[in-house]
Design an enzyme around this catalytic site. Sequence first.
Site, PDB file in Angstrom:
ATOM      1  N   ARG A  55     -13.486  -1.334  -5.138  1.00  0.00           N
ATOM      2  CA  ARG A  55     -13.585  -1.086  -3.452  1.00  0.00           C
ATOM      3  C   ARG A  55     -14.653  -1.779  -2.965  1.00  0.00           C
ATOM      4  NH1 ARG A  55     -11.834   4.921  -3.742  1.00  0.00           N
ATOM      5  NH2 ARG A  55     -12.667   4.614  -5.671  1.00  0.00           N
ATOM      6  N   ARG A  62       0.817  -1.113   0.042  1.00  0.00           N
ATOM      7  CA  ARG A  62      -0.028  -0.116  -0.053  1.00  0.00           C
ATOM      8  C   ARG A  62       1.014   1.305   0.032  1.00  0.00           C
ATOM      9  NH1 ARG A  62      -5.548  -1.805   1.933  1.00  0.00           N
ATOM     10  NH2 ARG A  62      -6.181   0.337   2.184  1.00  0.00           N
ATOM     11  N   TYR A  73       0.891   4.114  -2.495  1.00  0.00           N
ATOM     12  CA  TYR A  73      -0.113   5.087  -2.329  1.00  0.00           C
ATOM     13  C   TYR A  73      -0.270   5.851  -1.186  1.00  0.00           C
ATOM     14  CZ  TYR A  73      -5.082   6.954  -2.094  1.00  0.00           C
ATOM     15  OH  TYR A  73      -6.288   7.624  -2.263  1.00  0.00           O
ATOM     16  N   SER A 105     -18.666  -0.771  -4.111  1.00  0.00           N
ATOM     17  CA  SER A 105     -18.675  -1.099  -5.339  1.00  0.00           C
ATOM     18  C   SER A 105     -18.979  -2.670  -5.751  1.00  0.00           C
ATOM     19  CB  SER A 105     -18.015  -0.445  -6.539  1.00  0.00           C
ATOM     20  OG  SER A 105     -16.608  -0.439  -6.035  1.00  0.00           O
TER      21      SER A 105
HETATM   22  N1  UDP Z   1     -13.108  -5.438   1.158  1.00  0.00           N
HETATM   23  C1  UDP Z   1     -13.912  -6.523   1.343  1.00  0.00           C
HETATM   24  N2  UDP Z   1     -14.429  -7.022   0.014  1.00  0.00           N
HETATM   25  C2  UDP Z   1     -14.262  -6.491  -1.015  1.00  0.00           C
HETATM   26  C3  UDP Z   1     -13.572  -5.294  -1.217  1.00  0.00           C
HETATM   27  C4  UDP Z   1     -12.838  -4.667   0.138  1.00  0.00           C
HETATM   28  O1  UDP Z   1     -14.237  -7.056   2.288  1.00  0.00           O
HETATM   29  O2  UDP Z   1     -14.754  -7.086  -2.089  1.00  0.00           O
HETATM   30  C5  UDP Z   1     -12.709  -4.891   2.417  1.00  0.00           C
HETATM   31  C6  UDP Z   1     -11.188  -4.481   2.488  1.00  0.00           C
HETATM   32  O3  UDP Z   1     -10.213  -5.420   2.942  1.00  0.00           O
HETATM   33  C7  UDP Z   1     -11.079  -3.430   3.464  1.00  0.00           C
HETATM   34  C8  UDP Z   1     -12.414  -2.844   3.393  1.00  0.00           C
HETATM   35  O4  UDP Z   1     -13.314  -3.745   2.888  1.00  0.00           O
HETATM   36  O5  UDP Z   1     -10.933  -3.871   4.891  1.00  0.00           O
HETATM   37  C9  UDP Z   1     -12.392  -1.334   2.501  1.00  0.00           C
HETATM   38  O6  UDP Z   1     -11.658  -1.748   1.392  1.00  0.00           O
HETATM   39  P1  UDP Z   1     -11.722  -0.907   0.239  1.00  0.00           P
HETATM   40  O7  UDP Z   1     -10.866  -1.405  -0.917  1.00  0.00           O
HETATM   41  O8  UDP Z   1     -12.947  -0.235  -0.099  1.00  0.00           O
HETATM   42  O9  UDP Z   1     -10.844   0.585   0.732  1.00  0.00           O
HETATM   43  P2  UDP Z   1      -9.762   0.811   1.543  1.00  0.00           P
HETATM   44  O10 UDP Z   1      -9.148  -0.522   2.081  1.00  0.00           O
HETATM   45  O11 UDP Z   1      -8.723   1.639   0.900  1.00  0.00           O
HETATM   46  O12 UDP Z   1     -10.210   1.606   2.766  1.00  0.00           O
END
Ligand code: UDP
Length: 312
Positions: free
Chosen positions: A185, A141, A144, A188
């Site tokens: 994400r 990560r 980013y 979505s």
């Molecule tokens: N996540 C999940 N299923 C998915 C996509 C993401 O459980 O299909 C989880 C991911 O592991 C994280 C949270 O949802 O803990 C948010 O993920 P996202 O990619 O939306 O954003 P970020 O991690 O950057 O906050």
Amino acid sequence: MRILVTGGAGFLGSNLCKRLAKDPDNYIICLDNLQTGRMENIRELMGLPNFQFIEHDIVEPIDLAADQIYNAACPASPPAYQTDPVHTLKTSVFGMLNMLELARQNDAAVLQFSTSEVYGDAQVHPQPETYRGSVDPDGPRACYDEGKRAAETLCFDYHRRYGTKVKVARIFNTYGPGMDPHDGRVISNFVNQALRGEPITVYGDGKQTRSFCYVDDLLEGICRMMAAPGEVTGPVNLGNPGEFTMLELAEEVLRRTGSRSKLMFRPLPTDDPKQRRPDITLAKQLLDWEPKVPLGEGLARTIEYYRGLMGK
Ligand code: UDP
């Protein structure tokens, strides 16, 4: 007012362009390299006399006149920003440098779309702006997180060294219409899986938390920040303090879509933050801002958007 929006065909950028273009006194210049941005996000703007699209990658310098710059260019979904990590880092660092130079030459204000990811896998909860974060500089990560951290550093060094007008907003998870259904994400993915009757992919045990802000609320905060006096440089957290586990989110999505999809547990991605919630005391004080749209209502609007894309 000539307003430059980088990443203007992306999720946040395109929603911002639509908001700004409503004022006929604004002239919007939208830059995007279309790496994750989509022309369909700005289709309704393309014919407007106060809107111009330029396909451009902000990693390369650009010379144009602007009074305000919103720097929203960067892939933001973990799968998207990890596809070409070196380019992600360049987008944040070289892109920020290029926008700060443009701001300096034009005496323009630049608002940086920073992120809650600067806090990494936070050891302080909720996260105030004073928390310095816990990021693994070598992890997947980091391209980013460290890129966005370095971009903040550049903003404040330009501000101190050259008096450049800077504003840094730390944006927490945001969702709503305009979000690429394939961006990977959680909102979505869950909504589209539920609408198609496919399994809902929960990563890890689903007990990790996030706080989800509806896009209109977020952009209200962004615009208030740009309009705030020059001394309001930030960083300021912008996000919705309502905190949910991914299991709670999955349940809410299933309920609101009426889907009978089952949960499917998948491995937790490396360095996935365990919990995240913004402390928005500062945004309330400085911008008189707080989110208004509850998760259920925002989800309903997002579900409608994805239903429309599917023709359902
Ligand atoms: N996540 C999940 N299923 C998915 C996509 C993401 O459980 O299909 C989880 C991911 O592991 C994280 C949270 O949802 O803990 C948010 O993920 P996202 O990619 O939306 O954003 P970020 O991690 O950057 O906050």
